[in-house]
Design a protein around this motif. Structure first.
Motif, PDB file in Angstrom:
ATOM      1  N   ALA A   2       1.004  -1.275  -0.141  1.00  0.00           N
ATOM      2  CA  ALA A   2      -0.016  -0.062   0.139  1.00  0.00           C
ATOM      3  C   ALA A   2       0.905   1.077  -0.169  1.00  0.00           C
ATOM      4  CB  ALA A   2      -0.721   0.001   1.353  1.00  0.00           C
ATOM      5  N   TRP A   3       2.176   1.337   0.561  1.00  0.00           N
ATOM      6  CA  TRP A   3       2.980   2.555   0.414  1.00  0.00           C
ATOM      7  C   TRP A   3       3.401   2.660  -0.797  1.00  0.00           C
ATOM      8  CZ3 TRP A   3       5.962   1.061   5.672  1.00  0.00           C
ATOM      9  CH2 TRP A   3       4.945   1.256   6.630  1.00  0.00           C
ATOM     10  N   ALA A   4       4.238   1.725  -1.603  1.00  0.00           N
ATOM     11  CA  ALA A   4       4.705   1.682  -2.809  1.00  0.00           C
ATOM     12  C   ALA A   4       3.976   1.557  -3.866  1.00  0.00           C
ATOM     13  CB  ALA A   4       6.000   0.858  -2.792  1.00  0.00           C
ATOM     14  N   ASP A   5       2.721   1.047  -3.789  1.00  0.00           N
ATOM     15  CA  ASP A   5       1.879   0.534  -4.798  1.00  0.00           C
ATOM     16  C   ASP A   5       2.562  -0.127  -5.984  1.00  0.00           C
ATOM     17  OD1 ASP A   5      -0.815   0.533  -5.784  1.00  0.00           O
ATOM     18  OD2 ASP A   5      -0.126   2.198  -7.333  1.00  0.00           O
ATOM     19  N   GLU A   6       3.152  -1.112  -5.397  1.00  0.00           N
ATOM     20  CA  GLU A   6       3.888  -2.264  -6.149  1.00  0.00           C
ATOM     21  C   GLU A   6       3.148  -3.622  -5.614  1.00  0.00           C
ATOM     22  OE1 GLU A   6       7.876  -1.763  -5.400  1.00  0.00           O
ATOM     23  OE2 GLU A   6       8.167  -0.097  -6.519  1.00  0.00           O
ATOM     24  N   ALA A   7       3.194  -4.468  -6.734  1.00  0.00           N
ATOM     25  CA  ALA A   7       2.628  -6.012  -6.474  1.00  0.00           C
ATOM     26  C   ALA A   7       3.564  -6.588  -5.586  1.00  0.00           C
ATOM     27  CB  ALA A   7       2.631  -6.536  -7.833  1.00  0.00           C
ATOM     28  N   VAL A   8       3.020  -7.578  -4.604  1.00  0.00           N
ATOM     29  CA  VAL A   8       3.603  -8.260  -3.686  1.00  0.00           C
ATOM     30  C   VAL A   8       3.952  -9.766  -4.419  1.00  0.00           C
ATOM     31  CG1 VAL A   8       3.768  -9.367  -1.200  1.00  0.00           C
ATOM     32  CG2 VAL A   8       2.969  -6.844  -1.645  1.00  0.00           C
ATOM     33  N   LEU A   9       5.136 -10.287  -4.411  1.00  0.00           N
ATOM     34  CA  LEU A   9       5.526 -11.620  -5.172  1.00  0.00           C
ATOM     35  C   LEU A   9       5.453 -12.715  -4.114  1.00  0.00           C
ATOM     36  CD1 LEU A   9       8.037 -10.317  -7.632  1.00  0.00           C
ATOM     37  CD2 LEU A   9       5.818 -10.433  -7.893  1.00  0.00           C
ATOM     38  N   ILE A  10       5.355 -12.381  -2.549  1.00  0.00           N
ATOM     39  CA  ILE A  10       5.134 -13.565  -1.845  1.00  0.00           C
ATOM     40  C   ILE A  10       4.104 -13.747  -1.413  1.00  0.00           C
ATOM     41  CG2 ILE A  10       6.087 -14.099   0.619  1.00  0.00           C
ATOM     42  CD1 ILE A  10       8.237 -11.910   0.015  1.00  0.00           C
ATOM     43  N   SER A  11       3.257 -14.927  -1.100  1.00  0.00           N
ATOM     44  CA  SER A  11       1.945 -15.282  -1.056  1.00  0.00           C
ATOM     45  C   SER A  11       1.754 -15.232   0.607  1.00  0.00           C
ATOM     46  CB  SER A  11       1.657 -16.735  -1.489  1.00  0.00           C
ATOM     47  OG  SER A  11       1.896 -16.604  -2.814  1.00  0.00           O
ATOM     48  N   PRO A  12       1.047 -14.428   1.182  1.00  0.00           N
ATOM     49  CA  PRO A  12       0.841 -14.699   2.429  1.00  0.00           C
ATOM     50  C   PRO A  12      -0.003 -15.687   2.907  1.00  0.00           C
ATOM     51  CG  PRO A  12      -0.863 -13.002   1.492  1.00  0.00           C
ATOM     52  CD  PRO A  12      -0.070 -13.528   0.279  1.00  0.00           C
ATOM     53  N   SER A  13      -0.092 -15.907   4.251  1.00  0.00           N
ATOM     54  CA  SER A  13      -0.966 -16.919   4.686  1.00  0.00           C
ATOM     55  C   SER A  13      -1.988 -16.634   5.681  1.00  0.00           C
ATOM     56  CB  SER A  13      -0.210 -18.109   5.253  1.00  0.00           C
ATOM     57  OG  SER A  13       0.581 -17.578   6.595  1.00  0.00           O
ATOM     58  N   HIS A  14      -1.808 -15.336   6.336  1.00  0.00           N
ATOM     59  CA  HIS A  14      -2.615 -14.981   7.270  1.00  0.00           C
ATOM     60  C   HIS A  14      -2.986 -13.439   7.086  1.00  0.00           C
ATOM     61  CE1 HIS A  14      -2.172 -18.667   8.792  1.00  0.00           C
ATOM     62  NE2 HIS A  14      -3.016 -18.505   9.695  1.00  0.00           N
ATOM     63  N   TRP A  15      -3.926 -12.600   7.519  1.00  0.00           N
ATOM     64  CA  TRP A  15      -3.972 -11.114   7.793  1.00  0.00           C
ATOM     65  C   TRP A  15      -4.711 -10.865   9.126  1.00  0.00           C
ATOM     66  CZ3 TRP A  15      -8.846  -8.681   8.236  1.00  0.00           C
ATOM     67  CH2 TRP A  15      -9.987  -9.596   8.158  1.00  0.00           C
ATOM     68  N   ARG A  16      -4.447  -9.372   9.257  1.00  0.00           N
ATOM     69  CA  ARG A  16      -5.280  -8.624  10.169  1.00  0.00           C
ATOM     70  C   ARG A  16      -5.205  -7.321   9.977  1.00  0.00           C
ATOM     71  NH1 ARG A  16      -1.074  -9.730  15.186  1.00  0.00           N
ATOM     72  NH2 ARG A  16       0.712  -8.832  14.295  1.00  0.00           N
ATOM     73  N   ILE A  17      -6.158  -6.653  10.684  1.00  0.00           N
ATOM     74  CA  ILE A  17      -6.080  -5.077  10.262  1.00  0.00           C
ATOM     75  C   ILE A  17      -5.118  -4.365  10.610  1.00  0.00           C
ATOM     76  CG2 ILE A  17      -7.441  -2.929  10.831  1.00  0.00           C
ATOM     77  CD1 ILE A  17      -9.358  -4.796   9.586  1.00  0.00           C
ATOM     78  N   TRP A  18      -4.542  -3.545   9.491  1.00  0.00           N
ATOM     79  CA  TRP A  18      -3.142  -2.752   9.731  1.00  0.00           C
ATOM     80  C   TRP A  18      -3.589  -1.790  10.681  1.00  0.00           C
ATOM     81  CZ3 TRP A  18       1.790  -2.658   8.746  1.00  0.00           C
ATOM     82  CH2 TRP A  18       2.396  -1.584   9.251  1.00  0.00           C
ATOM     83  N   ARG A  19      -2.699  -1.637  11.837  1.00  0.00           N
ATOM     84  CA  ARG A  19      -2.783  -0.508  12.791  1.00  0.00           C
ATOM     85  C   ARG A  19      -1.382  -0.048  12.856  1.00  0.00           C
ATOM     86  NH1 ARG A  19      -6.530  -3.769  14.649  1.00  0.00           N
ATOM     87  NH2 ARG A  19      -8.597  -2.887  15.595  1.00  0.00           N
ATOM     88  N   PHE A  20      -1.346   1.145  12.360  1.00  0.00           N
ATOM     89  CA  PHE A  20      -0.027   1.844  12.752  1.00  0.00           C
ATOM     90  C   PHE A  20       0.555   1.987  13.884  1.00  0.00           C
ATOM     91  CE2 PHE A  20       3.630   4.128  11.104  1.00  0.00           C
ATOM     92  CZ  PHE A  20       4.073   5.002  12.320  1.00  0.00           C
ATOM     93  N   ARG A  21       1.618   1.284  14.423  1.00  0.00           N
ATOM     94  CA  ARG A  21       2.031   1.212  15.549  1.00  0.00           C
ATOM     95  C   ARG A  21       3.523   1.666  16.020  1.00  0.00           C
ATOM     96  NH1 ARG A  21       1.409  -3.253  13.448  1.00  0.00           N
ATOM     97  NH2 ARG A  21       2.673  -4.768  13.784  1.00  0.00           N
ATOM     98  N   ARG A  22       3.880   2.091  16.999  1.00  0.00           N
ATOM     99  CA  ARG A  22       5.309   2.132  17.168  1.00  0.00           C
ATOM    100  C   ARG A  22       5.715   0.588  18.024  1.00  0.00           C
ATOM    101  NH1 ARG A  22       6.732   7.666  20.353  1.00  0.00           N
ATOM    102  NH2 ARG A  22       5.338   9.114  18.867  1.00  0.00           N
ATOM    103  N   GLU A  23       6.762   0.175  17.620  1.00  0.00           N
ATOM    104  CA  GLU A  23       7.093  -1.162  18.071  1.00  0.00           C
ATOM    105  C   GLU A  23       8.142  -0.783  19.335  1.00  0.00           C
ATOM    106  OE1 GLU A  23       9.055  -3.239  14.865  1.00  0.00           O
ATOM    107  OE2 GLU A  23       7.161  -3.430  13.632  1.00  0.00           O
ATOM    108  N   THR A  24       8.158  -1.457  20.458  1.00  0.00           N
ATOM    109  CA  THR A  24       9.051  -1.405  21.492  1.00  0.00           C
ATOM    110  C   THR A  24       9.738  -2.504  21.627  1.00  0.00           C
ATOM    111  OG1 THR A  24       7.371  -0.108  22.550  1.00  0.00           O
ATOM    112  CG2 THR A  24       9.160  -0.878  23.797  1.00  0.00           C
ATOM    113  N   ARG A  25      11.054  -2.448  21.660  1.00  0.00           N
ATOM    114  CA  ARG A  25      12.021  -3.524  21.797  1.00  0.00           C
ATOM    115  C   ARG A  25      12.562  -3.369  23.161  1.00  0.00           C
ATOM    116  NH1 ARG A  25      14.926  -2.875  16.172  1.00  0.00           N
ATOM    117  NH2 ARG A  25      13.095  -3.710  14.872  1.00  0.00           N
TER     118      ARG A  25
END
Length: 103
Positions: A49-72
């Protein structure tokens, strides 16, 4: 709560909706490995969705995209725990002109 809200749970890719931003993942030995960019399906083809380019890897699962900060959390030799905030890693082809505010 929206009709598509998955409460953060992964759903099988076969029931993924079209034309909305989703977080996709691929099953690995340790669980579902999420991709670091939102995707959208159009006419049966997944697009970054950011680059508007086709993805060549097949996903197996999905969930709603939520922009988040990751904490390590790192455990140092002195035994202290320290957290740092990081942003998701941009996908190849990410448009560098896009500005993201991490406040």
């Amino acid at each position: 709560m929206s009709e598509l809200d998955t409460n953060g749970r992964w759903r099988p890719i076969q029931i993924a909706p079209d034309e909305c931003e989703l977080e996709l993942g691929r099953r690995r030995k340790t669980g579902i490995l999420p991709w670091s960019f939102p995707c959208r399906r159009r006419s049966g083809v997944w697009f970054n969705a950011w680059a508007d380019e086709a993805v060549l890897i097949s996903p197996s699962h999905w969930r709603i995209w939520r922009f988040r900060r990751e904490t390590r959390t790192h455990i140092y030799k002195d035994g202290a725990n320290r957290s740092e905030r990081t942003a998701p890693i941009p996908a190849p082809g990410f448009r560098a002109g896009l500005t993201i505010d991490f406040r």
